[in-house]
Design a protein around this motif. Structure first.
Motif, PDB file in Angstrom:
ATOM      1  N   LEU A  65     -23.037 -67.135  44.759  1.00  0.00           N
ATOM      2  CA  LEU A  65     -22.672 -65.806  44.272  1.00  0.00           C
ATOM      3  C   LEU A  65     -23.816 -64.819  44.506  1.00  0.00           C
ATOM      4  CD1 LEU A  65     -20.852 -63.818  42.806  1.00  0.00           C
ATOM      5  CD2 LEU A  65     -21.680 -64.774  40.629  1.00  0.00           C
ATOM      6  N   GLU A  83     -14.338 -60.742  38.757  1.00  0.00           N
ATOM      7  CA  GLU A  83     -14.043 -62.164  38.596  1.00  0.00           C
ATOM      8  C   GLU A  83     -12.805 -62.300  37.731  1.00  0.00           C
ATOM      9  OE1 GLU A  83     -16.322 -66.333  37.826  1.00  0.00           O
ATOM     10  OE2 GLU A  83     -16.653 -64.815  36.288  1.00  0.00           O
ATOM     11  N   ARG A 184     -14.209 -62.969  42.907  1.00  0.00           N
ATOM     12  CA  ARG A 184     -14.405 -64.384  42.589  1.00  0.00           C
ATOM     13  C   ARG A 184     -13.264 -64.860  41.694  1.00  0.00           C
ATOM     14  NH1 ARG A 184     -16.694 -68.451  39.595  1.00  0.00           N
ATOM     15  NH2 ARG A 184     -17.911 -69.894  40.878  1.00  0.00           N
ATOM     16  N   ILE A 211     -14.456 -65.606  46.839  1.00  0.00           N
ATOM     17  CA  ILE A 211     -14.963 -66.899  46.375  1.00  0.00           C
ATOM     18  C   ILE A 211     -13.909 -67.530  45.480  1.00  0.00           C
ATOM     19  CG2 ILE A 211     -16.805 -68.092  45.127  1.00  0.00           C
ATOM     20  CD1 ILE A 211     -18.570 -65.597  45.643  1.00  0.00           C
ATOM     21  N   ASP A 213     -13.450 -70.748  42.914  1.00  0.00           N
ATOM     22  CA  ASP A 213     -14.237 -71.752  42.196  1.00  0.00           C
ATOM     23  C   ASP A 213     -13.569 -73.124  42.162  1.00  0.00           C
ATOM     24  OD1 ASP A 213     -16.681 -72.010  40.206  1.00  0.00           O
ATOM     25  OD2 ASP A 213     -15.008 -73.069  39.284  1.00  0.00           O
ATOM     26  N   TRP A 247     -15.620 -70.257  49.934  1.00  0.00           N
ATOM     27  CA  TRP A 247     -15.636 -68.815  50.119  1.00  0.00           C
ATOM     28  C   TRP A 247     -15.288 -68.468  51.558  1.00  0.00           C
ATOM     29  CZ3 TRP A 247     -19.090 -66.070  53.350  1.00  0.00           C
ATOM     30  CH2 TRP A 247     -20.098 -66.845  53.933  1.00  0.00           C
TER      31      TRP A 247
END
Length: 252
Positions: A65, A83, A184, A211, A213, A247
């Protein structure tokens, strides 16, 4: 990262923030010492659930990140930072810290979460989520007040931190976000991942970074990413971060 002195100082600042947010620098704050069971390799990969740290994603994903933030800020990619699924807020705190380090006075950080945990799976509408029920995991239910307190702890709670409180299906379609430089996703389920992509990926600028997770940890998340990419002809290569995070940088 750029090799100029300002870049090194900025990176040093983000490294320090990562050490604090993961509690790597203060293992005693969790009531345990390294000898009592905090395994640095497990913490680095985000495989444990810290008792006090503001993030559970570990150093490797936090470093990714930080590198991604440096890339979009150094390259002047237009848009805010966001996010979806923030837990105690660690990743979004790092986003706000990066804006501070870069002296960026214009961008905002969007903090999207129900602040009451994950929804029960709606297997009738989202069959891929059948059997993946995290709605009763109390540790995942972190209130907005707790996240705000975490931002304030680092002196980073201000009007440029924007909260989108509620289920993604209710908040993301009408979110007042014009453009994003970095997005994200940390929603675990197919539904949460799809809704974030459907509503926010079109706002990601060319050159921006996406991105995910939970790509390696949860099959429904991985399936949602694959389905969305197929449906929209997204061909940018998916790059691995660690055992679960991935990502890519938007090229078109």
């Amino acid at each position: 990262m750029r090799s100029d002195p300002h870049g090194r100082l900025r990176r040093r600042h983000l490294d320090l923030m990562i050490g604090c947010l993961t509690r790597e620098l203060f293992p005693e704050s969790e009531g345990r010492s390294p000898e009592d069971g905090i395994d640095p390799s497990i913490r680095a990969e985000g495989r444990d659930w810290p008792t006090e740290a503001e993030t559970m994603i570990g150093r490797l994903r936090m470093e990714n990140l930080a590198e991604s933030l440096a890339t979009v800020l150094d390259d002047g990619i237009p848009g805010d930072l966001a996010e979806t699924g923030v837990w105690r807020g660690g990743a979004t705190i790092l986003m706000r810290a990066a804006l501070e380090a870069w002296g960026d006075a214009d961008r905002r950080v969007w903090v999207a979460d129900s602040f009451r945990g994950l929804p029960a799976p709606d297997a009738e509408r989202w069959p891929a989520d059948e059997g993946v029920d995290l709605s009763g995991v109390d540790v995942l239910a972190v209130s907005r007040a707790q996240v705000e307190a975490a931002f304030a702890r680092y002196g980073l709670l201000d009007d440029r931190v924007r909260f989108l409180e509620g289920w993604f299906c209710d908040t993301l379609p009408s979110a007042p976000i014009d453009r994003l430089a970095l997005l994200r996703l940390d929603g675990d389920l197919y539904q949460s991942t799809w809704e974030a992509l459907e509503n926010l990926y079109p706002k990601l600028s060319v050159g921006g970074i996406l991105i995910v997770d939970d790509y390696g940890a949860f099959e429904p998340c991985r399936q949602a990413v694959g389905d969305y990419r197929d449906a929209h002809g997204i061909a940018e290569p998916i790059r691995e971060i660690d055992w679960t995070g991935v990502w890519w940088r938007r090229e078109q």
